[in-house]
Motif scaffolding. Sequence first.
Motif, PDB file in Angstrom:
ATOM      1  N   SER A  11     -18.939 -22.024 -28.838  1.00 48.84           N
ATOM      2  CA  SER A  11     -19.815 -21.207 -29.295  1.00 48.84           C
ATOM      3  C   SER A  11     -21.151 -21.526 -29.519  1.00 48.84           C
ATOM      4  O   SER A  11     -22.107 -20.704 -29.437  1.00 48.84           O
ATOM      5  N   ASP A  12     -21.438 -22.818 -30.064  1.00 43.52           N
ATOM      6  CA  ASP A  12     -22.849 -23.323 -30.432  1.00 43.52           C
ATOM      7  C   ASP A  12     -22.561 -24.742 -30.445  1.00 43.52           C
ATOM      8  O   ASP A  12     -21.401 -25.486 -30.429  1.00 43.52           O
ATOM      9  N   THR A  13     -23.774 -25.459 -30.982  1.00 42.66           N
ATOM     10  CA  THR A  13     -24.019 -26.643 -31.004  1.00 42.66           C
ATOM     11  C   THR A  13     -24.541 -26.936 -32.303  1.00 42.66           C
ATOM     12  O   THR A  13     -25.504 -26.374 -32.603  1.00 42.66           O
ATOM     13  N   PRO A  14     -24.315 -27.989 -33.083  1.00 45.61           N
ATOM     14  CA  PRO A  14     -24.755 -28.200 -34.350  1.00 45.61           C
ATOM     15  C   PRO A  14     -26.140 -28.584 -33.949  1.00 45.61           C
ATOM     16  O   PRO A  14     -27.059 -28.376 -34.870  1.00 45.61           O
ATOM     17  N   ALA A  15     -26.897 -29.275 -33.035  1.00 44.29           N
ATOM     18  CA  ALA A  15     -28.140 -29.499 -32.708  1.00 44.29           C
ATOM     19  C   ALA A  15     -28.973 -28.180 -32.900  1.00 44.29           C
ATOM     20  O   ALA A  15     -30.172 -28.041 -33.445  1.00 44.29           O
ATOM     21  N   LEU A  16     -28.430 -27.387 -32.024  1.00 46.04           N
ATOM     22  CA  LEU A  16     -29.157 -26.044 -31.735  1.00 46.04           C
ATOM     23  C   LEU A  16     -29.394 -25.246 -33.368  1.00 46.04           C
ATOM     24  O   LEU A  16     -30.326 -24.656 -33.625  1.00 46.04           O
ATOM     25  N   ALA A  17     -28.251 -25.378 -34.129  1.00 49.28           N
ATOM     26  CA  ALA A  17     -27.913 -24.605 -35.226  1.00 49.28           C
ATOM     27  C   ALA A  17     -29.134 -25.288 -36.324  1.00 49.28           C
ATOM     28  O   ALA A  17     -29.757 -24.683 -37.022  1.00 49.28           O
ATOM     29  N   LEU A  18     -29.335 -26.599 -36.002  1.00 44.62           N
ATOM     30  CA  LEU A  18     -30.365 -27.385 -36.970  1.00 44.62           C
ATOM     31  C   LEU A  18     -31.858 -26.995 -36.661  1.00 44.62           C
ATOM     32  O   LEU A  18     -32.548 -26.903 -37.457  1.00 44.62           O
ATOM     33  N   ARG A  19     -31.911 -26.901 -35.230  1.00 45.68           N
ATOM     34  CA  ARG A  19     -33.260 -26.607 -34.806  1.00 45.68           C
ATOM     35  C   ARG A  19     -33.900 -25.067 -35.287  1.00 45.68           C
ATOM     36  O   ARG A  19     -34.758 -24.779 -35.798  1.00 45.68           O
ATOM     37  N   GLU A  20     -32.585 -24.261 -35.340  1.00 45.84           N
ATOM     38  CA  GLU A  20     -32.964 -22.982 -35.757  1.00 45.84           C
ATOM     39  C   GLU A  20     -33.271 -22.865 -37.049  1.00 45.84           C
ATOM     40  O   GLU A  20     -33.952 -22.189 -37.598  1.00 45.84           O
ATOM     41  N   GLU A  21     -33.037 -24.006 -37.964  1.00 45.14           N
ATOM     42  CA  GLU A  21     -33.078 -24.021 -39.408  1.00 45.14           C
ATOM     43  C   GLU A  21     -34.492 -24.750 -39.361  1.00 45.14           C
ATOM     44  O   GLU A  21     -35.066 -25.115 -40.630  1.00 45.14           O
ATOM     45  N   GLY A  22     -35.326 -24.993 -38.514  1.00 39.16           N
ATOM     46  CA  GLY A  22     -36.765 -25.861 -38.385  1.00 39.16           C
ATOM     47  C   GLY A  22     -36.564 -27.325 -38.597  1.00 39.16           C
ATOM     48  O   GLY A  22     -37.651 -27.943 -38.695  1.00 39.16           O
ATOM     49  N   TRP A  23     -35.408 -27.979 -38.395  1.00 41.29           N
ATOM     50  CA  TRP A  23     -35.244 -29.394 -37.924  1.00 41.29           C
ATOM     51  C   TRP A  23     -36.014 -29.551 -36.931  1.00 41.29           C
ATOM     52  O   TRP A  23     -35.652 -29.281 -35.879  1.00 41.29           O
ATOM     53  N   GLU A  24     -36.975 -31.013 -36.862  1.00 42.91           N
ATOM     54  CA  GLU A  24     -37.648 -31.350 -35.648  1.00 42.91           C
ATOM     55  C   GLU A  24     -37.339 -32.366 -35.409  1.00 42.91           C
ATOM     56  O   GLU A  24     -37.883 -33.354 -34.704  1.00 42.91           O
ATOM     57  N   VAL A  25     -36.245 -33.084 -35.808  1.00 41.99           N
ATOM     58  CA  VAL A  25     -35.555 -34.405 -35.566  1.00 41.99           C
ATOM     59  C   VAL A  25     -34.757 -34.335 -34.429  1.00 41.99           C
ATOM     60  O   VAL A  25     -34.111 -33.442 -33.814  1.00 41.99           O
ATOM     61  N   PRO A  26     -34.963 -35.661 -33.667  1.00 37.73           N
ATOM     62  CA  PRO A  26     -34.195 -35.648 -32.405  1.00 37.73           C
ATOM     63  C   PRO A  26     -32.677 -35.647 -32.690  1.00 37.73           C
ATOM     64  O   PRO A  26     -32.213 -36.283 -33.510  1.00 37.73           O
ATOM     65  N   ALA A  27     -32.018 -34.689 -32.013  1.00 41.53           N
ATOM     66  CA  ALA A  27     -30.557 -34.644 -32.168  1.00 41.53           C
ATOM     67  C   ALA A  27     -29.966 -34.495 -30.761  1.00 41.53           C
ATOM     68  O   ALA A  27     -30.395 -33.675 -29.898  1.00 41.53           O
ATOM     69  N   LEU A  28     -28.658 -34.825 -30.662  1.00 46.02           N
ATOM     70  CA  LEU A  28     -28.022 -35.081 -29.434  1.00 46.02           C
ATOM     71  C   LEU A  28     -26.353 -34.573 -29.745  1.00 46.02           C
ATOM     72  O   LEU A  28     -26.049 -34.899 -30.779  1.00 46.02           O
ATOM     73  N   CYS A  29     -25.995 -33.879 -28.925  1.00 41.28           N
ATOM     74  CA  CYS A  29     -24.434 -33.239 -29.135  1.00 41.28           C
ATOM     75  C   CYS A  29     -23.599 -33.625 -27.853  1.00 41.28           C
ATOM     76  O   CYS A  29     -24.172 -33.727 -26.711  1.00 41.28           O
ATOM     77  N   ALA A  30     -22.473 -34.054 -27.997  1.00 41.33           N
ATOM     78  CA  ALA A  30     -21.579 -34.411 -27.012  1.00 41.33           C
ATOM     79  C   ALA A  30     -20.119 -33.769 -27.437  1.00 41.33           C
ATOM     80  O   ALA A  30     -19.856 -33.563 -28.580  1.00 41.33           O
ATOM     81  N   ALA A  31     -19.424 -33.837 -26.584  1.00 43.58           N
ATOM     82  CA  ALA A  31     -17.886 -33.415 -26.694  1.00 43.58           C
ATOM     83  C   ALA A  31     -17.210 -34.620 -26.997  1.00 43.58           C
ATOM     84  O   ALA A  31     -17.160 -35.544 -26.416  1.00 43.58           O
ATOM     85  N   ASP A  32     -16.404 -34.378 -28.136  1.00 42.14           N
ATOM     86  CA  ASP A  32     -15.648 -35.384 -28.689  1.00 42.14           C
ATOM     87  C   ASP A  32     -14.216 -35.505 -27.568  1.00 42.14           C
ATOM     88  O   ASP A  32     -13.938 -34.510 -26.757  1.00 42.14           O
ATOM     89  N   THR A  33     -13.621 -36.456 -27.268  1.00 46.49           N
ATOM     90  CA  THR A  33     -12.695 -36.801 -26.535  1.00 46.49           C
ATOM     91  C   THR A  33     -11.367 -36.133 -27.001  1.00 46.49           C
ATOM     92  O   THR A  33     -10.930 -36.096 -28.103  1.00 46.49           O
ATOM     93  N   ALA A  34     -10.804 -35.465 -25.955  1.00 50.04           N
ATOM     94  CA  ALA A  34      -9.388 -34.634 -26.424  1.00 50.04           C
ATOM     95  C   ALA A  34      -8.412 -35.663 -26.208  1.00 50.04           C
ATOM     96  O   ALA A  34      -8.439 -36.194 -25.230  1.00 50.04           O
ATOM     97  N   TRP A  35      -7.472 -35.491 -27.240  1.00 48.56           N
ATOM     98  CA  TRP A  35      -6.427 -36.471 -27.329  1.00 48.56           C
ATOM     99  C   TRP A  35      -5.420 -35.847 -28.131  1.00 48.56           C
ATOM    100  O   TRP A  35      -5.511 -35.186 -29.032  1.00 48.56           O
ATOM    101  N   ALA A  36      -3.991 -36.140 -27.893  1.00 52.52           N
ATOM    102  CA  ALA A  36      -2.947 -35.676 -28.445  1.00 52.52           C
ATOM    103  C   ALA A  36      -3.040 -35.638 -30.007  1.00 52.52           C
ATOM    104  O   ALA A  36      -3.319 -37.018 -30.327  1.00 52.52           O
ATOM    105  N   GLY A  37      -3.041 -34.799 -30.818  1.00 56.49           N
ATOM    106  CA  GLY A  37      -3.100 -34.977 -32.377  1.00 56.49           C
ATOM    107  C   GLY A  37      -4.477 -34.831 -32.916  1.00 56.49           C
ATOM    108  O   GLY A  37      -4.979 -35.232 -34.102  1.00 56.49           O
ATOM    109  N   ALA A  38      -5.293 -34.693 -31.982  1.00 52.80           N
ATOM    110  CA  ALA A  38      -7.005 -34.578 -32.463  1.00 52.80           C
ATOM    111  C   ALA A  38      -6.991 -33.474 -33.193  1.00 52.80           C
ATOM    112  O   ALA A  38      -6.669 -32.495 -33.137  1.00 52.80           O
TER     113      ALA A  38
END
Length: 140
Positions: free
Chosen positions: A78-105
Amino acid sequence: MSPGAASGPAASGPAAPSAAHAVPAVRAVRGATMVAEDTPRHIAAATRALVGELLARNGLEREAVISLLFTCSPDLTSDTPALALREEGWEVPALCAADTAWAGAPARTVRVLAHVTSCGPLAPVYLGDSAPTRPAQSPG
């Protein structure tokens, strides 16, 4: 002592910096947290808590953060952490990625790798039921 021989601290080369005068260096520190629900509000709150605690426990100011790399478990869409921080005024470079899906994750997990400027060792931060490491083997 012979003429021209050095004496004192300069004789043995530059002194190592003391802990009080340590030279800042680029370091990385990890963290993770669980998100209660897959909603923008919950992802933003969990992200703010994680990054805030990471800074607080390591005695860092926001200005020490160089960049942030986030991963989210595949069930957080529903959202990404980088966008959430950007909305809080953070100007630091941030990148989001999907974690690998694996059994028991673990579900609803946000992880961060923060690159910071620091003078000393850093402690990772794991909030809630998040774990510092994944099991060595997936169940099954």
